[in-house]
Design an enzyme around this catalytic site. Structure first.
Site, mmCIF file in Angstrom:
data_model
loop_
_atom_site.group_PDB
_atom_site.id
_atom_site.type_symbol
_atom_site.label_atom_id
_atom_site.label_comp_id
_atom_site.label_asym_id
_atom_site.label_seq_id
_atom_site.Cartn_x
_atom_site.Cartn_y
_atom_site.Cartn_z
ATOM 1 N N GLU A 124 0.927 -1.173 0.022
ATOM 2 C CA GLU A 124 -0.068 -0.021 -0.039
ATOM 3 C C GLU A 124 0.914 1.249 0.157
ATOM 4 O O GLU A 124 0.692 2.053 0.720
ATOM 5 C CB GLU A 124 -1.011 -0.010 1.279
ATOM 6 N N ASP B 82 -12.572 -10.012 -1.111
ATOM 7 C CA ASP B 82 -13.841 -10.130 -0.455
ATOM 8 C C ASP B 82 -14.785 -8.999 -1.403
ATOM 9 O O ASP B 82 -14.204 -8.059 -2.128
ATOM 10 C CB ASP B 82 -13.800 -9.631 1.099
ATOM 11 N N ASN C 220 2.020 -5.364 -3.040
ATOM 12 C CA ASN C 220 0.647 -5.743 -2.939
ATOM 13 C C ASN C 220 -0.134 -4.290 -2.418
ATOM 14 O O ASN C 220 0.495 -3.612 -1.786
ATOM 15 C CB ASN C 220 0.512 -6.575 -1.428
ATOM 16 N N GLU D 51 -6.557 -10.678 -1.385
ATOM 17 C CA GLU D 51 -7.275 -10.348 -0.027
ATOM 18 C C GLU D 51 -8.775 -10.233 -0.445
ATOM 19 O O GLU D 51 -9.176 -9.360 -0.066
ATOM 20 C CB GLU D 51 -6.855 -8.885 0.662
ATOM 21 N N HIS E 267 -10.451 -5.781 -2.429
ATOM 22 C CA HIS E 267 -11.693 -5.516 -1.697
ATOM 23 C C HIS E 267 -12.594 -4.580 -2.269
ATOM 24 O O HIS E 267 -12.554 -3.527 -2.352
ATOM 25 C CB HIS E 267 -10.956 -4.803 -0.225
HETATM 26 O O1 G3I Z 1 -6.071 -8.247 18.910
HETATM 27 C C1 G3I Z 1 -6.635 -7.072 19.290
HETATM 28 C C2 G3I Z 1 -7.676 -7.245 20.626
HETATM 29 O O2 G3I Z 1 -6.866 -7.725 21.730
HETATM 30 C C3 G3I Z 1 -8.322 -5.736 20.984
HETATM 31 O O3 G3I Z 1 -9.285 -6.050 21.936
HETATM 32 C C4 G3I Z 1 -8.962 -5.460 19.822
HETATM 33 C C5 G3I Z 1 -9.484 -3.781 20.119
HETATM 34 O O4 G3I Z 1 -9.742 -3.266 18.879
HETATM 35 O O5 G3I Z 1 -8.095 -4.886 18.758
HETATM 36 C C6 G3I Z 1 -7.406 -6.420 18.269
HETATM 37 O O6 G3I Z 1 -6.697 -6.225 17.352
HETATM 38 C C7 G3I Z 1 -7.096 -5.797 15.941
HETATM 39 C C8 G3I Z 1 -6.778 -6.866 14.973
HETATM 40 O O7 G3I Z 1 -7.049 -6.677 13.833
HETATM 41 C C9 G3I Z 1 -7.011 -8.106 15.334
HETATM 42 O O8 G3I Z 1 -8.617 -8.332 15.303
HETATM 43 C C10 G3I Z 1 -6.671 -4.438 15.544
HETATM 44 O O9 G3I Z 1 -7.324 -3.504 16.491
HETATM 45 C C11 G3I Z 1 -7.103 -4.083 14.247
HETATM 46 O O10 G3I Z 1 -6.558 -2.828 13.825
HETATM 47 C C12 G3I Z 1 -6.721 -5.313 13.293
HETATM 48 O O11 G3I Z 1 -7.398 -4.758 11.936
HETATM 49 C C13 G3I Z 1 -6.594 -5.624 10.840
HETATM 50 C C14 G3I Z 1 -6.175 -4.402 9.994
HETATM 51 O O12 G3I Z 1 -5.553 -5.134 8.810
HETATM 52 C C15 G3I Z 1 -5.371 -3.472 10.521
HETATM 53 O O13 G3I Z 1 -4.802 -2.759 9.590
HETATM 54 C C16 G3I Z 1 -7.501 -6.682 10.408
HETATM 55 O O14 G3I Z 1 -7.649 -7.853 11.335
HETATM 56 C C17 G3I Z 1 -6.876 -7.033 9.142
HETATM 57 O O15 G3I Z 1 -8.046 -7.921 8.301
HETATM 58 C C18 G3I Z 1 -6.567 -5.979 7.994
HETATM 59 O O16 G3I Z 1 -6.083 -6.531 6.807
HETATM 60 C C19 G3I Z 1 -5.632 -5.465 5.989
HETATM 61 C C20 G3I Z 1 -4.371 -6.007 5.133
HETATM 62 O O17 G3I Z 1 -3.472 -6.359 6.185
HETATM 63 C C21 G3I Z 1 -3.969 -5.272 4.159
HETATM 64 N N1 G3I Z 1 -4.894 -4.586 3.290
HETATM 65 C C22 G3I Z 1 -6.078 -4.506 3.748
HETATM 66 C C23 G3I Z 1 -6.726 -5.174 4.929
HETATM 67 C C24 G3I Z 1 -7.917 -4.917 5.418
HETATM 68 O O18 G3I Z 1 -7.786 -3.573 6.326
#
Ligand code: G3I
Length: 302
Positions: free
Chosen positions: A127, A237, A169, A235, A206
């Site tokens: 990105e 969806d 990516n 990725e 996405h």
């Molecule tokens: O694990 C913690 C948990 O302990 C806490 O209670 C909770 C509170 O917000 O947060 C949890 O962590 C989160 C994590 O996902 C696991 O669920 C983070 O806040 C959250 O920011 C994180 O989001 C991820 C996101 O990337 C962050 O940028 C998504 O799961 C993940 O699907 C997403 O994936 C990205 C790719 O890496 C890059 N392309 C876009 C894609 C979608 O945004």
């Protein structure tokens, strides 16, 4: 064939999913994931904040959990991701300039060294371009460290693990007419001309109402492949999970010999980062959605 992975393998491709380590104790989840997919991407566990929470102190606990689950179940792994403006640990967010540059190099070397020889494809840089009409690089501490940060990341990556395919990516690079797509295309073309080591381009894909699937997606995949790189759908969806759109995406990959495979960004709708959009192939209860059948049929027909 009766599973996505085996159906994709008929044409030498894979069908993958993002896996979240926190769900590996959920047997509905692991049963589907193990049965249907033959490529795994760690949804968060190999990112910078997870793997190097303190500067110079690597932590592969969660990354290895996903990696080991994948390999014990006979799957390949895509590494995600080494150099990114997002999900940087606090110490890295605070760095700039040559200090950040060195930290990026150390990070790539450390993480790729740990997984050396074990990862099919790495998302080396994620990105790096801005959305909208500018076609510019995204402003970030990495970008401010010098415009050559991307090629330095790729050269570092090649040295760290010569066996891995090295990917750039991004999202909103699916529509061939968009400035962001053209900017990434120009970068890859330049890298190939100058011998910067890049092997593949990942299209996150996405798709939602703001950036929907467009029928020029196949042109995008073909155009990048014509530069001499592989392409991958990394990725996927789709908001609402239209069976037609899922079939179109699948057929577009199948139409491009250098399209390595497709990864969906989660198993069930309830596992999705956009759960409210019900964008995936399985319902929360683990049942198959119409989009699942549509993808499977497309893979079997191709
Ligand atoms: O694990 C913690 C948990 O302990 C806490 O209670 C909770 C509170 O917000 O947060 C949890 O962590 C989160 C994590 O996902 C696991 O669920 C983070 O806040 C959250 O920011 C994180 O989001 C991820 C996101 O990337 C962050 O940028 C998504 O799961 C993940 O699907 C997403 O994936 C990205 C790719 O890496 C890059 N392309 C876009 C894609 C979608 O945004």
């Amino acid at each position: 064939e009766s599973t996505l992975g085996r159906a994709a393998a008929q044409s030498g491709r894979y069908f993958g999913t993002a896996i979240a380590s926190g769900r590996l104790g959920d047997s509905t989840y692991t049963t589907i994931a193990n049965r249907e997919f033959n490529m795994v991407t760690a949804e968060n566990e190999m990112k910078i904040d997870a793997t190097e929470p303190q500067r110079g102190q690597f932590n592969f606990t969660a990354g290895d959990r996903v990696y080991n689950w994948a390999v014990q179940n006979g799957k390949q792994v895509r590494g995600h991701t080494l150099a990114w403006h997002s999900q940087q640990p606090g110490w890295m967010q605070a760095l700039e300039g040559s200090t950040l540059r060195q930290a990026m190099i150390n990070h790539i070397t450390g993480v790729m060294g740990h997984y050396k020889g074990k990862i099919a494809q790495w998302d080396v840089v994620n990105e790096a371009f801005e959305d909208g009409t500018s076609g510019a690089r995204r402003n970030s501490n990495l970008q401010r460290s010098g415009n050559d940060w991307i090629e330095v990341a790729f050269r570092t990556a090649r040295a760290a693990d010569p066996a891995a395919k090295l990917c750039y990516n991004d999202y909103n690079t699916d529509n061939w007419t968009w400035a962001k797509t053209q900017a990434v295309y120009a970068m890859v073309k330049d890298f190939k001309q100058r011998g910067v080591p890049i092997d593949c381009v990942g299209f996150q894909s996405h798709f939602n109402n703001d950036s929907p699937y467009n029928s020029n997606y196949r042109t995008t995949l073909q155009s990048f492949a014509a530069l001499g790189v592989d392409v991958a759908i990394t990725e996927l969806d789709i908001q609402g999970a239209s069976p037609t759109t899922y079939a179109n995406v699948t057929n577009d990959c199948l139409a491009v010999p250098r399209c390595l495979g497709i990864t969906v960004w989660g198993v069930r709708d309830t596992d999705s980062w956009r759960a409210d959009q019900t964008p995936l192939l399985f319902n929360g209860d683990g049942s198959k959605k119409p989009a699942y059948t549509s993808v499977l049929n497309a893979l079997n027909a191709g």
